[in-house]
Design an enzyme around this catalytic site. Structure first.
Site, PDB file in Angstrom:
ATOM      1  N   ARG A 184      41.777  39.818  33.655  1.00  0.00           N
ATOM      2  CA  ARG A 184      42.232  38.610  34.339  1.00  0.00           C
ATOM      3  C   ARG A 184      41.058  37.703  34.699  1.00  0.00           C
ATOM      4  O   ARG A 184      41.163  36.486  34.669  1.00  0.00           O
ATOM      5  CB  ARG A 184      43.009  39.004  35.593  1.00  0.00           C
ATOM      6  CG  ARG A 184      44.301  39.769  35.325  1.00  0.00           C
ATOM      7  CD  ARG A 184      45.001  40.134  36.630  1.00  0.00           C
ATOM      8  NE  ARG A 184      46.244  40.852  36.395  1.00  0.00           N
ATOM      9  CZ  ARG A 184      46.346  42.179  36.396  1.00  0.00           C
ATOM     10  NH1 ARG A 184      45.269  42.922  36.608  1.00  0.00           N
ATOM     11  NH2 ARG A 184      47.504  42.763  36.200  1.00  0.00           N
ATOM     12  N   ASP A 214      52.312  44.316  42.042  1.00  0.00           N
ATOM     13  CA  ASP A 214      51.637  45.611  42.120  1.00  0.00           C
ATOM     14  C   ASP A 214      52.258  46.481  43.209  1.00  0.00           C
ATOM     15  O   ASP A 214      52.448  47.693  43.029  1.00  0.00           O
ATOM     16  CB  ASP A 214      50.150  45.415  42.418  1.00  0.00           C
ATOM     17  CG  ASP A 214      49.502  44.433  41.468  1.00  0.00           C
ATOM     18  OD1 ASP A 214      48.902  44.865  40.480  1.00  0.00           O
ATOM     19  OD2 ASP A 214      49.611  43.215  41.727  1.00  0.00           O
ATOM     20  N   HIS A 267      44.289  40.912  42.741  1.00  0.00           N
ATOM     21  CA  HIS A 267      45.301  41.285  41.752  1.00  0.00           C
ATOM     22  C   HIS A 267      44.551  41.568  40.458  1.00  0.00           C
ATOM     23  O   HIS A 267      44.349  40.693  39.612  1.00  0.00           O
ATOM     24  CB  HIS A 267      46.307  40.154  41.552  1.00  0.00           C
ATOM     25  CG  HIS A 267      47.272  40.403  40.422  1.00  0.00           C
ATOM     26  ND1 HIS A 267      48.056  41.527  40.334  1.00  0.00           N
ATOM     27  CD2 HIS A 267      47.558  39.665  39.310  1.00  0.00           C
ATOM     28  CE1 HIS A 267      48.795  41.471  39.242  1.00  0.00           C
ATOM     29  NE2 HIS A 267      48.500  40.353  38.596  1.00  0.00           N
ATOM     30  N   ARG A 300      55.472  47.861  41.947  1.00  0.00           N
ATOM     31  CA  ARG A 300      55.224  48.964  41.016  1.00  0.00           C
ATOM     32  C   ARG A 300      54.824  50.231  41.770  1.00  0.00           C
ATOM     33  O   ARG A 300      55.238  51.339  41.414  1.00  0.00           O
ATOM     34  CB  ARG A 300      54.128  48.569  40.042  1.00  0.00           C
ATOM     35  CG  ARG A 300      54.583  47.607  38.952  1.00  0.00           C
ATOM     36  CD  ARG A 300      53.441  47.199  38.059  1.00  0.00           C
ATOM     37  NE  ARG A 300      53.905  46.403  36.915  1.00  0.00           N
ATOM     38  CZ  ARG A 300      53.209  45.430  36.347  1.00  0.00           C
ATOM     39  NH1 ARG A 300      52.011  45.130  36.816  1.00  0.00           N
ATOM     40  NH2 ARG A 300      53.707  44.760  35.322  1.00  0.00           N
ATOM     41  N   VAL A 348      50.646  31.378  39.997  1.00  0.00           N
ATOM     42  CA  VAL A 348      50.981  32.619  39.315  1.00  0.00           C
ATOM     43  C   VAL A 348      49.980  32.928  38.205  1.00  0.00           C
ATOM     44  O   VAL A 348      49.721  34.083  37.893  1.00  0.00           O
ATOM     45  CB  VAL A 348      52.413  32.555  38.735  1.00  0.00           C
ATOM     46  CG1 VAL A 348      52.801  33.866  38.080  1.00  0.00           C
ATOM     47  CG2 VAL A 348      53.415  32.192  39.834  1.00  0.00           C
ATOM     48  N   ARG A 352      55.644  51.198  44.832  1.00  0.00           N
ATOM     49  CA  ARG A 352      56.802  51.813  45.492  1.00  0.00           C
ATOM     50  C   ARG A 352      57.716  52.473  44.470  1.00  0.00           C
ATOM     51  O   ARG A 352      58.279  53.539  44.735  1.00  0.00           O
ATOM     52  CB  ARG A 352      57.544  50.750  46.311  1.00  0.00           C
ATOM     53  CG  ARG A 352      56.709  50.198  47.461  1.00  0.00           C
ATOM     54  CD  ARG A 352      57.405  49.062  48.178  1.00  0.00           C
ATOM     55  NE  ARG A 352      56.560  48.548  49.264  1.00  0.00           N
ATOM     56  CZ  ARG A 352      56.897  47.538  50.051  1.00  0.00           C
ATOM     57  NH1 ARG A 352      58.062  46.914  49.885  1.00  0.00           N
ATOM     58  NH2 ARG A 352      56.071  47.139  51.005  1.00  0.00           N
TER      59      ARG A 352
END
Length: 233
Positions: free
Chosen positions: A8, A68, A95, A71, A38, A73
């Site tokens: 990223r 994230d 992130h 994901r 975003v 949880r």
């Protein structure tokens, strides 16, 4: 867009240049808007949008680690065979590769996760924690490698943020926003649990962290600060 094998943060210079051209025009056309960022690297681009728009801090929001956290949880729920809605835990920081799971504050059914695992008769040692954290962090890379881009999960995360704003829900979400002294950090955008309402980010929360978690958060902030400086922010 992020290409296979590209992190990223590799995207920062290309997308910062796009933002420098685009954001001032958006700010001029919609001076009362809330900007929801975003595109990746979302933390650095949230800072760029803040700088280029001149908007108040709370009205520039990055999608951050909302996906994230979802994901995390879900994976904990799968591992412990429990509904993920009964899992409360957060991914904070960048992130990206330096993000961290706040294991010390993760609960299941209102119990610390370690206590729940004892009663459930399930192992949940450091190795399992590391595997889950790694899968959360690198899920996007696998998806991009397989089909070229991420679509559906991030779409659901964005919908969750937008609903919190439009419906004034006061939802606690790990969105990316500018820090102003939280944990001794300033002038960097990253994700912490924050109350999101019709104004955008209303309050950034500071849950107690273990020493290792605090050290990891500070390292994450350093990565983002260095990247922002390299991009001229």
């Amino acid at each position: 867009a992020q290409k296979p094998g590209e992190t990223r943060l590799d995207l920062v210079k290309k997308n910062t240049a796009i933002f420098q051209s685009m954001i001032p025009q958006i700010a001029a056309a919609a001076s009362n808007a809330i900007l929801l960022v975003v595109a990746n690297p979302v933390d650095v681009l949230t800072l760029a949008a803040l700088r280029f728009s001149g908007f108040p801090t709370g009205r520039v929001v990055g999608s951050g680690t909302v996906l994230d956290t979802g994901r995390l949880r879900s994976l904990i729920g799968q591992k412990l065979e429990v509904d993920p809605r009964s899992v409360h835990g957060y991914v904070i920081g960048e992130h990206g590769d330096s993000e961290l799971v706040v294991w010390s504050r993760t609960t299941v059914g209102s119990m610390p996760i370690a206590d729940f695992c004892v009663q459930r008769g399930r192992p949940f040692d450091a190795y399992i924690q590391e595997r889950i954290a790694d899968e959360v962090c690198h899920a996007a890379y696998e998806i991009i490698e397989r089909k070229g881009a991420t679509y559906y999960a991030i779409g659901l995360a964005i919908r969750h943020i937008v609903e919190a704003i439009l419906r004034d829900q006061n939802t606690i979400l790990t969105v990316s926003t500018l820090l102003n002294g939280q944990y001794g950090l300033s002038d960097v955008c990253l994700s912490l649990p924050s109350i999101v309402d019709h104004n955008g980010v209303e309050v950034v929360l500071e849950p107690p962290l273990s020493k290792d978690e605090l050290d990891a958060l500070q390292r994450s902030a350093e990565v983002l600060s260095e990247t922002a400086r390299a991009a001229g922010l």
